[in-house]
Scaffold this motif. Structure first.
Motif, PDB file in Angstrom:
ATOM      1  N   ASP A 120       4.340   2.081  -8.978  1.00  0.00           N
ATOM      2  CA  ASP A 120       3.895   0.877  -9.686  1.00  0.00           C
ATOM      3  C   ASP A 120       4.993   0.285 -10.569  1.00  0.00           C
ATOM      4  N   GLU A 121       5.756   1.153 -11.243  1.00  0.00           N
ATOM      5  CA  GLU A 121       6.809   0.657 -12.127  1.00  0.00           C
ATOM      6  C   GLU A 121       7.889  -0.070 -11.341  1.00  0.00           C
ATOM      7  N   GLN A 122       8.294   0.481 -10.202  1.00  0.00           N
ATOM      8  CA  GLN A 122       9.331  -0.154  -9.383  1.00  0.00           C
ATOM      9  C   GLN A 122       8.864  -1.494  -8.826  1.00  0.00           C
ATOM     10  N   VAL A 123       7.606  -1.553  -8.434  1.00  0.00           N
ATOM     11  CA  VAL A 123       7.059  -2.821  -7.937  1.00  0.00           C
ATOM     12  C   VAL A 123       7.135  -3.887  -9.019  1.00  0.00           C
ATOM     13  N   MET A 124       6.760  -3.531 -10.243  1.00  0.00           N
ATOM     14  CA  MET A 124       6.786  -4.507 -11.332  1.00  0.00           C
ATOM     15  C   MET A 124       8.208  -4.921 -11.681  1.00  0.00           C
ATOM     16  N   GLN A 125       9.157  -3.995 -11.603  1.00  0.00           N
ATOM     17  CA  GLN A 125      10.555  -4.344 -11.852  1.00  0.00           C
ATOM     18  C   GLN A 125      11.046  -5.376 -10.836  1.00  0.00           C
ATOM     19  N   LEU A 126      10.686  -5.181  -9.580  1.00  0.00           N
ATOM     20  CA  LEU A 126      11.096  -6.115  -8.540  1.00  0.00           C
ATOM     21  C   LEU A 126      10.411  -7.470  -8.718  1.00  0.00           C
ATOM     22  N   LYS A 127       9.150  -7.443  -9.097  1.00  0.00           N
ATOM     23  CA  LYS A 127       8.431  -8.687  -9.343  1.00  0.00           C
ATOM     24  C   LYS A 127       9.073  -9.477 -10.481  1.00  0.00           C
ATOM     25  N   GLN A 128       9.396  -8.799 -11.565  1.00  0.00           N
ATOM     26  CA  GLN A 128       9.996  -9.462 -12.724  1.00  0.00           C
ATOM     27  C   GLN A 128      11.386 -10.009 -12.406  1.00  0.00           C
ATOM     28  N   ALA A 129      12.073  -9.372 -11.448  1.00  0.00           N
ATOM     29  CA  ALA A 129      13.406  -9.852 -11.042  1.00  0.00           C
ATOM     30  C   ALA A 129      13.313 -11.087 -10.163  1.00  0.00           C
ATOM     31  N   GLY A 130      12.102 -11.402  -9.690  1.00  0.00           N
ATOM     32  CA  GLY A 130      11.920 -12.590  -8.867  1.00  0.00           C
ATOM     33  C   GLY A 130      11.947 -12.340  -7.372  1.00  0.00           C
ATOM     34  N   LEU A 131      11.745 -11.076  -6.952  1.00  0.00           N
ATOM     35  CA  LEU A 131      11.765 -10.778  -5.522  1.00  0.00           C
ATOM     36  C   LEU A 131      10.686 -11.577  -4.795  1.00  0.00           C
ATOM     37  N   ASP A 132      11.073 -12.224  -3.703  1.00  0.00           N
ATOM     38  CA  ASP A 132      10.130 -13.043  -2.941  1.00  0.00           C
ATOM     39  C   ASP A 132       9.336 -12.228  -1.928  1.00  0.00           C
ATOM     40  N   TYR A 133      10.014 -11.337  -1.213  1.00  0.00           N
ATOM     41  CA  TYR A 133       9.383 -10.577  -0.133  1.00  0.00           C
ATOM     42  C   TYR A 133       9.772  -9.103  -0.242  1.00  0.00           C
ATOM     43  N   TYR A 134       8.819  -8.235   0.127  1.00  0.00           N
ATOM     44  CA  TYR A 134       9.142  -6.813   0.271  1.00  0.00           C
ATOM     45  C   TYR A 134       8.775  -6.395   1.681  1.00  0.00           C
ATOM     46  N   ASN A 135       9.757  -5.841   2.401  1.00  0.00           N
ATOM     47  CA  ASN A 135       9.534  -5.374   3.766  1.00  0.00           C
ATOM     48  C   ASN A 135       9.200  -3.892   3.787  1.00  0.00           C
ATOM     49  N   HIS A 136       8.136  -3.569   4.486  1.00  0.00           N
ATOM     50  CA  HIS A 136       7.720  -2.174   4.650  1.00  0.00           C
ATOM     51  C   HIS A 136       6.922  -2.128   5.948  1.00  0.00           C
ATOM     52  N   ASN A 137       7.584  -1.825   7.046  1.00  0.00           N
ATOM     53  CA  ASN A 137       6.939  -1.887   8.349  1.00  0.00           C
ATOM     54  C   ASN A 137       5.958  -0.733   8.552  1.00  0.00           C
ATOM     55  N   ILE A 138       4.840  -1.017   9.229  1.00  0.00           N
ATOM     56  CA  ILE A 138       3.916   0.057   9.574  1.00  0.00           C
ATOM     57  C   ILE A 138       4.341   0.731  10.885  1.00  0.00           C
ATOM     58  N   ASP A 139       5.303   0.156  11.569  1.00  0.00           N
ATOM     59  CA  ASP A 139       5.950   0.711  12.764  1.00  0.00           C
ATOM     60  C   ASP A 139       5.100   0.651  14.025  1.00  0.00           C
ATOM     61  N   THR A 140       3.865   1.194  13.973  1.00  0.00           N
ATOM     62  CA  THR A 140       3.045   1.280  15.180  1.00  0.00           C
ATOM     63  C   THR A 140       1.589   1.432  14.760  1.00  0.00           C
ATOM     64  N   SER A 141       0.744   1.856  15.674  1.00  0.00           N
ATOM     65  CA  SER A 141      -0.671   2.045  15.340  1.00  0.00           C
ATOM     66  C   SER A 141      -0.857   3.301  14.489  1.00  0.00           C
ATOM     67  N   GLU A 142      -1.983   3.345  13.792  1.00  0.00           N
ATOM     68  CA  GLU A 142      -2.288   4.543  13.001  1.00  0.00           C
ATOM     69  C   GLU A 142      -2.405   5.768  13.896  1.00  0.00           C
ATOM     70  N   GLY A 143      -2.978   5.602  15.103  1.00  0.00           N
ATOM     71  CA  GLY A 143      -3.173   6.728  16.002  1.00  0.00           C
ATOM     72  C   GLY A 143      -1.880   7.294  16.564  1.00  0.00           C
ATOM     73  N   PHE A 144      -0.868   6.449  16.751  1.00  0.00           N
ATOM     74  CA  PHE A 144       0.396   6.888  17.341  1.00  0.00           C
ATOM     75  C   PHE A 144       1.426   7.269  16.276  1.00  0.00           C
ATOM     76  N   TYR A 145       1.137   6.932  15.031  1.00  0.00           N
ATOM     77  CA  TYR A 145       2.131   7.052  13.963  1.00  0.00           C
ATOM     78  C   TYR A 145       2.706   8.465  13.837  1.00  0.00           C
ATOM     79  N   SER A 146       1.841   9.479  13.883  1.00  0.00           N
ATOM     80  CA  SER A 146       2.315  10.855  13.686  1.00  0.00           C
ATOM     81  C   SER A 146       3.208  11.330  14.823  1.00  0.00           C
ATOM     82  N   SER A 147       3.223  10.607  15.932  1.00  0.00           N
ATOM     83  CA  SER A 147       4.105  10.962  17.048  1.00  0.00           C
ATOM     84  C   SER A 147       5.554  10.561  16.792  1.00  0.00           C
ATOM     85  N   ILE A 148       5.770   9.652  15.830  1.00  0.00           N
ATOM     86  CA  ILE A 148       7.139   9.191  15.575  1.00  0.00           C
ATOM     87  C   ILE A 148       7.645   9.545  14.177  1.00  0.00           C
TER      88      ILE A 148
END
Length: 315
Positions: A129-157
């Motif tokens: 939470d603290e890091q998110v707020m630091q980035l927000k206060q700095a003016g970050l427009d977008y945060y990328n965090h890919n889910i990669d694949t489906s929930e069912g296949f995720y543990s395979s990768i």
């Protein structure tokens, strides 16, 4: 939504393209492509074990780890990217999550790039939470965090984090008022249902991501997926079209893997609703088409890079 997503994805391809392109035209200029630039600000040595990634310290890749890049070098690269026509500048670090000691430099990068008039995006792994707020206060427009694949296949990768970890970080980012950028990778051995489920998961978030990168796996030497067979190109087109229909106002980025795509395939993806690309000849640790090649393709198709002032003027 599940039945609808399957119905859309499995439409006859011409019907799917017609429907997706109509949605695209209703929400975006049909002949503008957003050009983003991605810079690896900290490469290699990641403790995660993502099977597709050359930056994992567990995968046996020959890629050596680097330290966090100096702020001024990042800003110099951002100036070059803006001069070359990029409107969004994305900075990625090979971390499970950032250490607090690195946050001042990260914040300075966001503030410096933002001051140039570019949209800013960071991908740093999981955030508290603290890091998110630091980035927000700095003016970050977008945060990328890919889910990669489906929930069912995720543990395979990936075994070093859970699918829920990804969703939780996305929710922290959203609640802080930072735009979410999240997508996935196709061609990792997943099924068609996995691809549909991944897109459905993104569309079913409290708000669909403002930016959805669709990556085609680039098999990297030394990784468990180094010998992965190529995906049927029409599956990529179907995924992009489905994402466009289920997330009408999101940017859909034709992301990693373009260097192996024909001009004709890229054109079909643009027609299906992709309206964002990464420019520059390097994409983190993989190759990407050179700017001159993209310019020639744009000229042949009558496409133009989206200007910053156009972003707020979508229909």
């Amino acid at each position: 939504m599940k039945d609808r997503a399957h119905e859309i994805y499995n439409l006859p391809l011409m019907d799917l393209l017609f429907r997706a392109h109509g949605v695209h035209r209703a929400n975006f200029h049909p002949n503008r492509i957003q050009c983003a630039k991605l810079l690896s600000i900290k490469t290699g040595g990641c403790p995660e074990d993502c099977a597709y990634c050359a930056q994992s310290a567990r995968n046996g890749s020959a890629l050596s780890a680097s330290k966090l890049m100096e702020v001024e070098r990042v800003l110099t690269e951002a100036r070059r990217a803006k001069a070359a026509g990029a409107t969004r500048y994305c900075m990625g670090a090979a971390w499970r999550s950032p250490k607090q000691r690195d946050m001042p430099a990260v914040i300075a990068m966001v503030e410096g790039v933002k001051a140039m008039g570019l949209e800013t995006c960071m991908t740093l792994g999981m955030l508290d939470d603290e890091q998110v707020m630091q980035l927000k206060q700095a003016g970050l427009d977008y945060y990328n965090h890919n889910i990669d694949t489906s929930e069912g296949f995720y543990s395979s990768i990936v075994s070093t984090r859970s699918f829920a970890d990804r969703i939780n970080t996305l929710e922290r980012v959203r609640q802080a008022g930072i735009n979410v950028c999240s997508g996935g990778i196709l061609g990792m051995g997943e099924t068609k249902d996995d691809r549909i489920s991944m897109i459905q998961t993104l569309a079913d978030l409290p708000e669909p991501p403002k930016s959805i990168p669709i990556n085609l796996l680039i098999p990297m030497p030394g990784t468990p997926m180094a010998d992965a067979p190529p995906l049927d190109p029409f599956e990529l087109v179907r995924a992009i079209a489905t994402a466009r229909i289920l997330a009408p106002s999101s940017y859909v980025r034709l992301s990693a893997g373009r260097s192996a795509m024909s001009d004709e395939l890229q054109a079909m993806c643009f027609f299906a609703g992709a309206n964002s690309i990464f420019v520059g000849d390097t994409l983190l640790t993989a190759g990407n088409p050179e700017d001159s090649k993209d310019a020639k393709l744009f000229a042949r198709l009558g496409l133009k890079p989206e200007a910053l002032q156009e972003i707020a003027d979508q229909p």
